[in-house]
Design an enzyme around this catalytic site. Structure first.
Site, short mmCIF file in Angstrom:
data_model
loop_
_atom_site.label_atom_id
_atom_site.label_comp_id
_atom_site.label_asym_id
_atom_site.label_seq_id
_atom_site.Cartn_x
_atom_site.Cartn_y
_atom_site.Cartn_z
N SER A 1 -22.66 -26.92 -55.67
CA SER A 1 -22.82 -28.41 -56.05
C SER A 1 -24.26 -28.75 -56.22
O SER A 1 -24.60 -29.71 -57.44
CB SER A 1 -22.26 -29.14 -55.12
OG SER A 1 -20.80 -28.81 -54.88
N GLY B 1 -2.97 -22.41 -47.58
CA GLY B 1 -4.17 -22.94 -46.69
C GLY B 1 -4.64 -24.00 -47.15
O GLY B 1 -3.77 -24.84 -47.68
N GLY B 2 -5.91 -24.26 -46.79
CA GLY B 2 -6.33 -25.73 -47.19
C GLY B 2 -6.46 -26.00 -48.51
O GLY B 2 -6.01 -27.27 -49.06
N LYS C 1 -14.56 -29.45 -43.50
CA LYS C 1 -13.64 -30.41 -44.43
C LYS C 1 -12.76 -31.37 -43.45
O LYS C 1 -12.37 -32.29 -43.57
CB LYS C 1 -12.88 -29.65 -45.29
CG LYS C 1 -13.82 -29.50 -46.35
CD LYS C 1 -13.05 -28.70 -47.80
CE LYS C 1 -13.86 -28.78 -48.84
NZ LYS C 1 -13.23 -28.40 -50.05
N ASN D 1 -13.39 -33.79 -48.73
CA ASN D 1 -14.53 -33.29 -49.25
C ASN D 1 -15.79 -34.22 -49.70
O ASN D 1 -16.85 -33.65 -50.12
CB ASN D 1 -14.19 -32.36 -50.47
CG ASN D 1 -13.71 -33.17 -51.49
OD1 ASN D 1 -13.57 -34.31 -51.42
ND2 ASN D 1 -13.77 -32.52 -52.97
N GLY E 1 0.17 -19.04 -51.66
CA GLY E 1 -1.06 -19.51 -50.72
C GLY E 1 -0.61 -20.80 -50.07
O GLY E 1 -0.02 -21.64 -50.48
N THR F 1 -18.67 -29.17 -47.42
CA THR F 1 -17.90 -27.82 -47.60
C THR F 1 -17.39 -27.09 -46.31
O THR F 1 -17.80 -27.67 -45.15
CB THR F 1 -18.78 -27.17 -48.54
OG1 THR F 1 -18.00 -25.76 -48.71
CG2 THR F 1 -20.04 -26.62 -47.77
N ILE G 1 -7.46 -20.78 -58.38
CA ILE G 1 -8.60 -21.60 -58.00
C ILE G 1 -9.83 -20.65 -57.71
O ILE G 1 -10.65 -21.05 -57.54
CB ILE G 1 -8.26 -22.43 -56.59
CG1 ILE G 1 -7.75 -21.60 -55.58
CG2 ILE G 1 -7.19 -23.49 -56.74
CD1 ILE G 1 -8.11 -22.16 -54.17
P1 ATR Z 1 -8.55 -22.23 -47.99
O1 ATR Z 1 -8.92 -23.25 -46.96
O2 ATR Z 1 -9.60 -21.73 -48.96
O3 ATR Z 1 -7.22 -22.09 -48.67
P2 ATR Z 1 -7.53 -20.18 -46.01
O4 ATR Z 1 -7.07 -21.39 -45.19
O5 ATR Z 1 -8.30 -19.04 -45.17
O6 ATR Z 1 -8.52 -20.79 -46.91
O7 ATR Z 1 -6.30 -19.67 -46.80
C1 ATR Z 1 -6.62 -18.59 -47.66
C2 ATR Z 1 -5.20 -18.35 -48.43
O8 ATR Z 1 -5.09 -16.83 -48.94
C3 ATR Z 1 -3.74 -18.23 -47.41
O9 ATR Z 1 -2.52 -18.50 -47.82
C4 ATR Z 1 -3.92 -16.87 -46.96
O10 ATR Z 1 -2.60 -16.52 -46.41
P3 ATR Z 1 -2.28 -16.28 -44.95
O11 ATR Z 1 -1.95 -17.91 -44.62
O12 ATR Z 1 -1.24 -15.32 -44.73
O13 ATR Z 1 -3.61 -15.97 -44.11
C5 ATR Z 1 -4.14 -16.16 -48.34
N1 ATR Z 1 -4.65 -14.88 -48.08
C6 ATR Z 1 -5.88 -14.32 -47.75
N2 ATR Z 1 -5.99 -12.87 -47.65
C7 ATR Z 1 -4.52 -12.52 -47.93
C8 ATR Z 1 -4.14 -11.18 -48.14
N3 ATR Z 1 -4.81 -10.19 -48.08
N4 ATR Z 1 -2.87 -11.24 -48.60
C9 ATR Z 1 -2.07 -12.11 -48.94
N5 ATR Z 1 -2.61 -13.64 -48.79
C10 ATR Z 1 -3.87 -13.45 -48.11
#
Ligand code: ATR
Length: 277
Positions: free
Chosen positions: A21, A135-136, A70, A91, A133, A66, A222
């Protein structure tokens, strides 16, 4: 008479050295010939609240947020936008003149704008989206897809319970599928999105089978390091519209820049080059 203060903004996190940024904002300030500075601020967790409260006195008009703050900043904000409430994270913090801190989340906006620019023919109402995925980042992506009218979201995640939590939060337009069959749900989707960290430099590769990708499907990731991920390479080779993730980073910054420095910035090839340099 005192001269007007030069506006300051920045990005808070721990660490923040990796953040792109500052390069982006410096590029826009120069390109638009505007006074202002944008500063990376590494703040330790136990100093977050006290630091935030004194930034306005130092001339800051707002900050981007970041990792890992967040979610935490939501507890410190006085006002929270609807989209930040829905996503459960912010954010962007705006320091208002009345002393209140307003929390917003522009990640979903950035995601949708990037798709609109990269796939101009996209009509969100006309097809399902597949999301890898939970996650956040997935929260912001799903909230924005639902907001623009995507009728069905096929969601899959290695840890199924996280996907089910998103379905519970966002409702029945989100359907949860098994991670082991992740490749199957691509069939018939209009948009395919990777929100996991798979494929990022230093992370495991993205190994979901991609045989169901068909010409005309819109595929985005992303992950933007590398810019052309394995998913996007395969998508391009199969005649899909591949949209890289850098644009999401650029577009999510637009509302903050406009608010803090008074001009809506443009995203051009030189913006992308400046951030990547
Ligand atoms: P963010 O906030 O950037 O989305 P996060 O909350 O850590 O980060 O989420 C990361 C994503 O990548 C999640 O969907 C995670 O799957 P899990 O919920 O099972 O952890 C996925 N991810 C990370 N490493 C992975 C792997 N080796 N295989 C499959 N999915 C993975």
């Amino acid at each position: 008479m005192t001269a007007p203060r030069i506006p300051l903004a920045g990005v808070i996190g721990y660490p923040v050295a990796h953040s792109r940024s500052p390069r982006l904002f410096a590029h826009w300030l120069k390109a638009h010939d505007l006074p202002g500075h944008y500063i990376p601020l590494e703040i330790a967790s136990d100093k977050l609240e006290s630091s935030l409260r004194c930034l306005p006195d130092l001339g800051f008009v707002g900050v981007n947020v970041t990792l890992p703050y967040k979610e935490k900043v939501m507890d410190l904000a006085d006002l929270i936008s609807d989209r930040a409430t829905l996503i459960g994270a912010a954010n962007t913090l705006i320091f208002r003149q009345d002393g209140k801190i307003h929390a917003d989340n522009t990640d979903g906006y950035g995601f949708v704008e990037n798709l609109r620019q990269g796939a101009p023919g996209w009509n969100p109402r006309l097809g399902a989206a597949t999301v890898f995925g939970a996650g956040g980042a997935a929260r912001a992506v799903i909230a924005s897809l639902l907001d623009v009218g995507v009728p069905e979201i096929r969601l899959t995640n290695r840890t199924r319970i996280r996907a089910e939590k998103l379905r519970d939060d966002f409702g029945n337009r989100v359907q949860v599928h098994d991670w082991v069959k992740a490749g199957n749900i691509i069939e018939g989707s209009q948009v395919i999105i990777n929100t996991t960290s798979l494929g990022m430099v230093g992370k495991p590769p993205f190994r979901v089978p991609l045989d169901a990708l068909k010409p005309g499907m819109i595929v985005t990731d992303i992950v933007y390091t590398p810019l052309k991920t394995h998913l996007l390479e395969v998508a391009e080779a199969r005649g899909c519209i591949a949209v890289d993730g850098l644009g999401m980073l650029l577009h999510q910054a637009v509302p903050g820049f406009e608010r803090w420095f008074g001009q809506r910035p443009e995203i051009t090839q030189s913006t992308r080059s400046a951030v990547l340099s």
